[in-house]
Structure formats: structure tokens, C-alpha cells
Design an enzyme around this catalytic site. Structure first.
Site, PDB file in Angstrom:
ATOM      1  N   GLY A   1       1.108  -1.535   0.130  1.00 55.08           N
ATOM      2  CA  GLY A   1       0.077   0.132   0.144  1.00 55.08           C
ATOM      3  C   GLY A   1       0.845   1.349   0.336  1.00 55.08           C
ATOM      4  O   GLY A   1       0.219   2.445  -0.745  1.00 55.08           O
TER       5      GLY A   1
ATOM      6  N   ARG B   1      -5.461  -0.932  -3.017  1.00 56.70           N
ATOM      7  CA  ARG B   1      -4.730  -0.364  -2.724  1.00 56.70           C
ATOM      8  C   ARG B   1      -3.162  -0.193  -3.465  1.00 56.70           C
ATOM      9  O   ARG B   1      -2.337   1.122  -3.171  1.00 56.70           O
ATOM     10  CB  ARG B   1      -4.687   0.261  -0.834  1.00 56.70           C
ATOM     11  CG  ARG B   1      -3.990  -0.787  -0.426  1.00 56.70           C
ATOM     12  CD  ARG B   1      -4.356  -1.461   0.924  1.00 56.70           C
ATOM     13  NE  ARG B   1      -4.317  -2.578   1.141  1.00 56.70           N
ATOM     14  CZ  ARG B   1      -3.962  -3.424   1.273  1.00 56.70           C
ATOM     15  NH1 ARG B   1      -5.592  -3.260   0.546  1.00 56.70           N
ATOM     16  NH2 ARG B   1      -3.288  -4.498   1.720  1.00 56.70           N
TER      17      ARG B   1
ATOM     18  N   CYS C   1      -4.837  -4.209   8.578  1.00 54.24           N
ATOM     19  CA  CYS C   1      -5.142  -3.661   7.632  1.00 54.24           C
ATOM     20  C   CYS C   1      -6.621  -5.016   7.157  1.00 54.24           C
ATOM     21  O   CYS C   1      -7.684  -4.296   7.534  1.00 54.24           O
ATOM     22  CB  CYS C   1      -4.683  -3.344   6.003  1.00 54.24           C
ATOM     23  SG  CYS C   1      -3.855  -1.515   6.542  1.00 54.24           S
TER      24      CYS C   1
ATOM     25  N   CYS D   1      -9.312  10.909  20.811  1.00 54.33           N
ATOM     26  CA  CYS D   1      -9.174  11.475  18.968  1.00 54.33           C
ATOM     27  C   CYS D   1     -10.801  11.040  18.337  1.00 54.33           C
ATOM     28  O   CYS D   1     -11.259   9.698  19.706  1.00 54.33           O
ATOM     29  CB  CYS D   1      -8.616  11.218  18.442  1.00 54.33           C
ATOM     30  SG  CYS D   1      -7.366   9.431  18.550  1.00 54.33           S
TER      31      CYS D   1
END
Length: 395
Positions: free
Chosen positions: A50, A82, A221, A354
Site C-alpha cells: 500500500g 490500494r 488492515c 481522538c
């Protein structure tokens, strides 16, 4: 801060290479000398996936003289979303071989070295010896730490990036960056053509992340997913860092971590600088204390309500905070954390969050580095997790 060029230029470019690189040669900061430096550079790229795919394609396009491709994997159909160096007809073929073909198509004068070996701690230094720069696009922590340790031992700059879901990080690690200052270069008219440089502190991967994260903190991933376009965005940034280091132009990411949130189209950065106590000793400040197994503690959304008067810190960007946050949270964007840390109420539990977690982990480690006795915690799953729980409660 501008660093001196990393390599000496070749004597001349081939006529067809000057045509191919014409638009880059027009850049004043690169020009003929910079392009000849690129032609002399030897860059190893770890992984052709990727991140490695766009990095290899852009470095080949930039005219890098030698590219080493380290990858022992084969192309899988799930890579094609990707990994832009490959097509459907490449499924089942060695990634290094396919990527090498693409590089040669883009840049006939680039020498390609295919290294179809599994890189580990035992062979990393051997495989990377002789390269001027290493770019890490690998996807396992075993490989990442092996590469980083080898680069630290060799004194080679490591252009480093990571990407997962909608989040990405990039920096440059270098155990032996230039230590002396140089005077600015001027032309006959007295105009500065290259600014002088100043010493920089070495920073290595283990100074920022002393040990690999626990498996539950680092989904792959395959488990968490990844935005393909973000791989291209980050790959372009890493490629630009290589060009700047080779040519000695611009301000590199050495000494700072760039953080990208593709979901909100925001970026921020965290300085990676020596601590005040170590200033002048060229010893980088660690962002976490490896001797403390609980250095970065976690708290779930359910546990958050059980804490006694916690300080809840939202380290996302101001526009994200304005769009919605946890009631009672204080906005301290990640880029402002170092300057705002003295104002935080560290006499009680501090919970940072976050959107999903990556920026909060950096924030927690940064705070712990400066305040090792503080009770710093991360909200597990971030604001996304908080919203899921409270949507369920409202329903």
C-alpha cells in the site's frame, strides 16, 4: 530546517533522462545538480504494498538511480484496492518482480534490485547496507522494528510511515544526522542560494515507540480496513521526503511526526525533540517509558463515568471538536499539546481521546514523557466508541 544534500551528484544526465525529468529540472530548488544527486542516490523500499507501491512509482518517476525493493510476498486480489503498482493479471506473481517492471517502465536509467527475502532482525543490516536512505512501507511490527534498528546501527536516515483505516503518520528517523553547522551558500551577486544548516538531534523509532504495541492495540488492515487513497497520499509525502533529503532542500520531517486524519481532511504534527533535561546532549526525548508496563493506560467508555472528576482532553482539531465532543471535554489539539501541557490539571486523572485512537496514543505518550507520575489514560476507541455507546443508550 534545511539539511545538507545526502549524496554527491553524478557527472551528467543522459540526454533522454533530461527530457524525461524536464519538469522537475525546472524547479529552482532541484535543478540540474539536484537531479544528478537523485541519479546517484540508492534508496531501499521495504514492502511494495500500500505504501511501497506509490513510493516506488514516484521515486522512479523522480529519477532515483538505484531502487532496492524488499518484498517476499505475492500479489493477492485484496491488494488491488490500494497497491497501485499491480493489476488483475499480476495476482499470484511476486510483488518485487512486478514492481521492478513498473519502475523500469517509468525510469529506464534506474537500476532495480529485487530482494525477495523476508527481512528480519538477523538479516536487516546486511540487506540494507550500501543504501543512502531506507523507506519503510512494511505492515508488521516485527519488520518495522528490525528495519529501524538496522538503520539506527548503520546511521542511515529512515523515512517512516504508517497507515490504518483513515489515519496515517509520517516522520524521518535518523540516528546520526548532520552534527555540524554550515554557512549559507551565495552566488557571485551575494544572493543566498542555499541557507546554512544547524545541528539536529538524532531520533529513532524506539525513542518514540520503545516497544511494539500489544496485538489488541494494532489491528491489521485485514481486520480494520484502510482507505486506499490515503496510502497514495502518504506514499507521496514519503517520496517527497526522500527527494528533499537527497537534494538538501526544504524542511524535512526529521524531529516531528506528521499525523493525518483523512476522514476529516485534517493534519497536525507532534515535535520529537530532546527533553529539557537532556538539551545539548543529542539524546532524543522518549515519548513513552518502556520500563512502565502501564505507561499508557486505557479506560473504556463505561469506565469513564466511574472515574472521579477526570480531566477529559479532546486532541482532535478545533473543527472536529466544534462538530461534537464528549460533554465536559476540553479541546487541546495534538499540535498544541506540548505548549498547553503545563495548563492541564495533572493532579487528577487525565483521559485523552481522538476520533479512534492513534492521535490519543501519541498525546498520552507525550504527556507521560514530561509528567511520568501523572495518571494519563486513553479512551478506548475514542470518540467513535463514545458515540456508539451513547447512541445505544438513547435508542
Amino acid at each position: 530546517m534545511v539539511l545538507p544534500p545526502l549524496v554527491e551528484p553524478v557527472d551528467a544526465l543522459a540526454p533522454d533522462e533530461r527530457v524525461r525529468a524536464a519538469r522537475q529540472l525546472r524547479l529552482f530548488e532541484i535543478g540540474d545538480v539536484g537531479q544528478r544527486r537523485l541519479a546517484a542516490a540508492r534508496v531501499a523500499v521495504i514492502g511494495a504494498g500500500g505504501l511501497g507501491s506509490p513510493v516506488l512509482l514516484y521515486l522512479a518517476s523522480a529519477g532515483v538511480g538505484t531502487l532496492g525493493i524488499v518484498d517476499d510476498d505475492v500479489v493477492d486480489a485484496t491488494n488491488l484496492q490500494r497497491q497501485i503498482a499491480f493489476g488483475t493479471t499480476d495476482v499470484g506473481r511476486p510483488k518485487a518482480a512486478v514492481a521492478a517492471e513498473r519502475v523500469r517502465e517509468l525510469s529506464p536509467h534506474t537500476t532495480v534490485v529485487e530482494i525477495r527475502e523476508h527481512l528480519d532482525a538477523a538479516n536487516a543490516a546486511h540487506l540494507l547496507t550500501g543504501y543512502d536512505i531506507v523507506v519503510d512501507g512494511s505492515d508488521t511490527f516485527e519488520t518495522r522494528y528490525a528495519v529501524a534498528d538496522a538503520c539506527a546501527a548503520l546511521g542511515v536516515p529512515l523515512v517512516w510511515g504508517s497507515v490504518l483505516r483513515f489515519d496515517a503518520q509520517a516522520t524521518v528517523f535518523w540516528s546520526r544526522p548532520p552534527t555540524g553547522t554550515t554557512a549559507p551558500e551565495t552566488n557571485a551577486a551575494g544572493t543566498t542560494t542555499r541557507p546554512g544548516t544547524t545541528p539536529v538531534a538524532p531520533v529513532n523509532l524506539r525513542d518514540v515507540f520503545p516497544d511494539p504495541p500489544a496485538p489488541e492495540d494494532a489491528p491489521s488492515c485485514a481486520d480494520a480496513g484502510v482507505l486506499g487513497a490515503l496510502c497514495g497520499q502518504l506514499g507521496g509525502i514519503l517520496s517527497a521526503e526522500v527527494v528533499k533529503l537527497v537534494c538538501g532542500v526544504g524542511r524535512t520531517l526529521l524531529g516531528r511526526m506528521l499525523v493525518i486524519d483523512a476522514l476529516t481532511a485534517t493534519t497536525s504534527e507532534v515535535p520529537l525533540v530532546p527533553s529539557r533535561a537532556q538539551a545539548g546532549k543529542s539524546i532524543p526525548r522518549p515519548l513513552a517509558d518502556a520500563s512502565r508496563p502501564d505507561a499508557v493506560r486505557r479506560v473504556s467508555v463505561d469506565e469513564l463515568s466511574d472515574l472521579s472528576d477526570p480531566a477529559i482532553i479532546d486532541v482532535r482539531e478545533p473543527d472536529e471538536f466544534a462538530a461534537g465532543s464528549i460533554p465536559g471535554a476540553r479541546s487541546v489539539p495534538l499540535a498544541h499539546l506540548t505548549t498547553d501541557a503545563p495548563l492541564l490539571p495533572l493532579d487528577r486523572p487525565v483521559v485523552v481521546f481522538c476520533q479512534t485512537g492513534p492521535r490519543a496514543r501519541i498525546a498520552a505518550r507525550t504527556l507521560l514523557a514530561e509528567h511520568p507520575d501523572a495518571d494519563i489514560r486513553i479512551l478506548d476507541g475514542g470518540y467513535d466508541a463514545w458515540m456508539r455507546v451513547h447512541r445505544r443508550v438513547r435508542a
